[in-house]
Design an enzyme around this catalytic site. Structure first.
Site, PDB file in Angstrom:
ATOM      1  N   HIS A   2       1.714   4.949  -2.511  1.00 36.93           N
ATOM      2  CA  HIS A   2       2.027   6.356  -2.218  1.00 36.93           C
ATOM      3  C   HIS A   2       3.306   6.863  -2.878  1.00 36.93           C
ATOM      4  CE1 HIS A   2      -0.901   7.442   0.934  1.00 36.93           C
ATOM      5  NE2 HIS A   2      -0.808   6.210   1.359  1.00 36.93           N
ATOM      6  N   SER A  34      -3.650   1.178  -5.159  1.00 34.40           N
ATOM      7  CA  SER A  34      -3.069  -0.077  -4.627  1.00 34.40           C
ATOM      8  C   SER A  34      -4.143  -1.158  -4.473  1.00 34.40           C
ATOM      9  CB  SER A  34      -2.418   0.188  -3.260  1.00 34.40           C
ATOM     10  OG  SER A  34      -3.382   0.702  -2.355  1.00 34.40           O
ATOM     11  N   HIS A  72       0.849  -1.203   0.000  1.00 31.40           N
ATOM     12  CA  HIS A  72       0.000   0.000   0.000  1.00 31.40           C
ATOM     13  C   HIS A  72       0.887   1.256   0.000  1.00 31.40           C
ATOM     14  CE1 HIS A  72      -3.121   2.921   1.214  1.00 31.40           C
ATOM     15  NE2 HIS A  72      -2.145   3.430   1.934  1.00 31.40           N
TER      16      HIS A  72
HETATM   17 FE    FE Z   1      -2.039   5.350   2.820  1.00 33.03          FE
END
Ligand code: FE
Ligand code: HBI
Length: 285
Positions: free
Chosen positions: A129, A189, A124
């Site tokens: 990110h 994600s 994730h």
């Molecule tokens: Fe996050």
């Protein structure tokens, strides 16, 4: 959450990635998740995300060694990824962001958790990110967000700022000449939500407005019922130039807006059917 770091973690809650410690099975989980998203995202994720994915060479052969990723990331925007055991206290989280350090979970999910997990793992965080942190404008926004978070903490206004993070950094959509594209890590994600957020008629899609977002609660257990759309990444940086003190003051006198509500003042991109949420409500799993 206590402010005392767990055993083995440093005072800033960071731990070593210990990349050689990952098992073949853990690398396999990364490869499965990566391959699935890499096949799905062209035409769905925004260009800065796809460019970042390439630039950092988050290769298919397993969990990336962050020592290598950080050399390139630091060169591009001055950001580095640090590894942490899991969720860290807000103050610690914002302190890292304010210093261009992104805290990523060191662990990776189990094979039976491919589709959802509550706590951010390295897939994730690093797949979701980090690619956007290669974009200078987004990199500036994330640092400004961290600085704003530290101020919000002192003003007891964190809940408003958490909504801004949720509806931009985690679940944000970007308007482009080719149509809507994903930039939010929580969507990009997730295989299912990468499809739902763009294609499903169920959720509302509304033009981003800072005060509107800060009045809108969010879900942590299921697909979002509303997505906010920005016209450009610059719009995020512009939003951080707002006088948050006055905005927080005004927000005290405003009700939260129910999650599926569309206000007459909203600029509507998609008026959702909310069919997905209604179905889930009627037949709880
Ligand atoms: Fe996050
Ligand atoms: N800790 N590791 C980690 N990752 C997060 O995304 C995170 C966190 N602590 C706090 C937090 N997020 C939220 O409070 C902010 O998103 C507002």
């Amino acid at each position: 959450m206590s402010l005392t770091p767990p055993p083995g973690a440093r005072a800033d809650w960071t731990i070593d990635q210990d990349w050689s410690g990952y098992t073949p099975a853990e690398h396999e989980v990364w490869i499965t998740l990566y391959e699935r998203q890499a096949a799905l995202l062209p035409g769905r994720a925004c260009d800065p995300f796809l460019k970042g994915l390439d630039a950092l060479d988050l290769h298919r052969s397993g969990i990336p060694d962050l020592k290598r990723v950080n050399e390139e990331l630091k060169r591009l925007t001055g950001w580095t990824v640090v590894t942490v055991p899991g969720l860290v206290p807000d103050a610690v989280f914002f302190e890292h962001l304010a210093n261009r350090r992104f805290p990523a979970g060191q662990f990776i999910r189990q094979p039976h958790q491919l589709d959802y997990l509550q706590e951010p793992d390295i897939f994730h965080d690093v797949f979701g990110h980090v690619p956007m942190l290669t974009d200078p404008t987004f990199a500036d926004y994330m640092q400004a967000y961290g600085q704003g978070g530290l101020r919000a903490l002192n003003l007891g206004q964190l809940h408003n700022l958490a909504r801004l993070y949720w509806y931009t950094v985690e679940f944000g959509l970007l308007q482009t000449p080719q149509g809507l594209r994903i930039y939010g890590a929580g969507i990009v994600s997730s295989h299912a939500e990468s499809i739902f957020a763009l294609d499903d008629p169920s959720p509302n899609r509304l033009a981003f407005d800072l005060a509107r977002v800060m009045r809108t609660p969010y879900r942590i257990d299921d697909f979002q019922q509303v997505y906010f759309v920005i016209p450009s990444l610059t719009a995020l940086v512009d939003a951080t130039l707002t006088d948050f003190g006055a905005l927080y003051q005004w927000l005290q006198s405003q009700w939260d807006i129910p999650i599926a509500t569309i206000l007459p003042t909203d600029r509507v991109i998609t008026r959702g059917t909310q069919a997905y949420a209604k179905e889930k409500e009627a037949n709880p799993a």
